[in-house]
Design a protein around this motif. Structure first.
Motif, PDB file in Angstrom:
ATOM      1  N   HIS A 128      29.347   9.165  31.776  1.00 51.15           N
ATOM      2  CA  HIS A 128      30.659   9.261  32.431  1.00 51.15           C
ATOM      3  C   HIS A 128      30.575   8.796  33.880  1.00 51.15           C
ATOM      4  O   HIS A 128      31.588   8.573  34.483  1.00 51.15           O
ATOM      5  N   ASN A 221      33.605  15.421  33.407  1.00 55.47           N
ATOM      6  CA  ASN A 221      33.829  14.853  32.032  1.00 55.47           C
ATOM      7  C   ASN A 221      32.289  15.085  31.529  1.00 55.47           C
ATOM      8  O   ASN A 221      31.933  15.087  30.623  1.00 55.47           O
ATOM      9  N   GLU A 225      31.001  17.302  28.225  1.00 54.33           N
ATOM     10  CA  GLU A 225      30.236  16.593  27.135  1.00 54.33           C
ATOM     11  C   GLU A 225      29.062  17.360  26.861  1.00 54.33           C
ATOM     12  O   GLU A 225      28.511  17.900  25.925  1.00 54.33           O
TER      13      GLU A 225
END
Length: 231
Positions: A128, A221, A225
């Motif tokens: 990301h 992000n 994750e």
């Protein structure tokens, strides 16, 4: 089921910042302890479901000036040996490296400013962050511990991030910073560090304004994750 997270704060102006949202969204109830707290040495660092260690201006090797560092490393090592979910940011990442037996030492020069990582492991949650200018503010580095994966590098500092398995993540850079007003305190306390790297307070404020929102979005992000893959 409620999961617990403990933030270890080494100085008041280096907190969880942008990483708080994805951690709380993942169901963690967060508590915080400062290393200056009289009870810090008695806390069982193996107990929380998630341990988060933030940054600080001290070096891991400055244990004479900061006796709590050795105490924290000993307790941290037991947690890491058990594979318990742990996140380290900047000084926190260096503490993870030290607790895994790797040396931590001054780097070739300070790395300060917003710029992208030169290498990112795109098979990891750090995907990301690719091509996104992130805040770097450090002067120390470390050798890679045994049995870890290198996840990110810059030209100045090859060891920018690593993981051991899915549960232990160490990040040298500050993907959490970009929207937090405490950044003004960084600028106030260390203008000489900016001068050493050829920057200025005004220039850094402008880069923070320009790059900060995207940096925090990418960092959130990444953390979301990573949390989703914990075992």
């Amino acid at each position: 089921m409620t999961r617990t997270g403990l933030i270890i704060r080494h100085v008041p102006h280096e907190g969880l910042a942008g990483y708080r949202d994805p951690i709380e969204a993942a169901g963690y109830t967060l508590a915080r302890v400062d290393v200056t707290d009289p009870g810090f040495g008695s806390i069982d660092l193996g107990e929380p479901d998630l341990l988060i260690m933030m940054g600080g201006p001290m070096g891991v090797y400055e244990q004479d000036a900061h006796p709590w560092i050795a105490c924290q490393i000993r307790r941290l090592a037991r947690r890491l040996d058990a594979g318990r979910p742990t996140l380290g940011v900047c000084f926190g990442a260096q503490m993870i490296a030290a607790a895994m037996g790797a040396p931590v030492y001054p780097g070739p020069a300070k790395e300060i400013g917003f710029h992208p990582l030169d290498f990112v492991d795109r098979a990891s949650p750090l995907r990301h962050l690719a091509n996104t200018p992130l805040l770097h503010w450090h002067g120390d580095t470390f050798d890679l511990p045994d049995d870890v994966e290198l996840l990110a590098s810059t030209a100045a500092y090859r060891h920018q991030a690593f993981r051991r398995g899915s549960n232990i993540l160490a990040l040298q850079f500050h993907g959490e910073m970009g929207l937090d007003p405490r950044f003004d305190e960084w600028l106030r306390q260390w203008p000489e560090a900016l001068a050493e790297t050829g920057g200025s307070v005004d220039e850094m404020r402008e880069r923070h304004r320009r790059h900060g929102p995207a940096a925090v979005a990418a960092g959130r992000n990444m953390i979301a994750e990573w949390l989703s893959g914990l075992s």
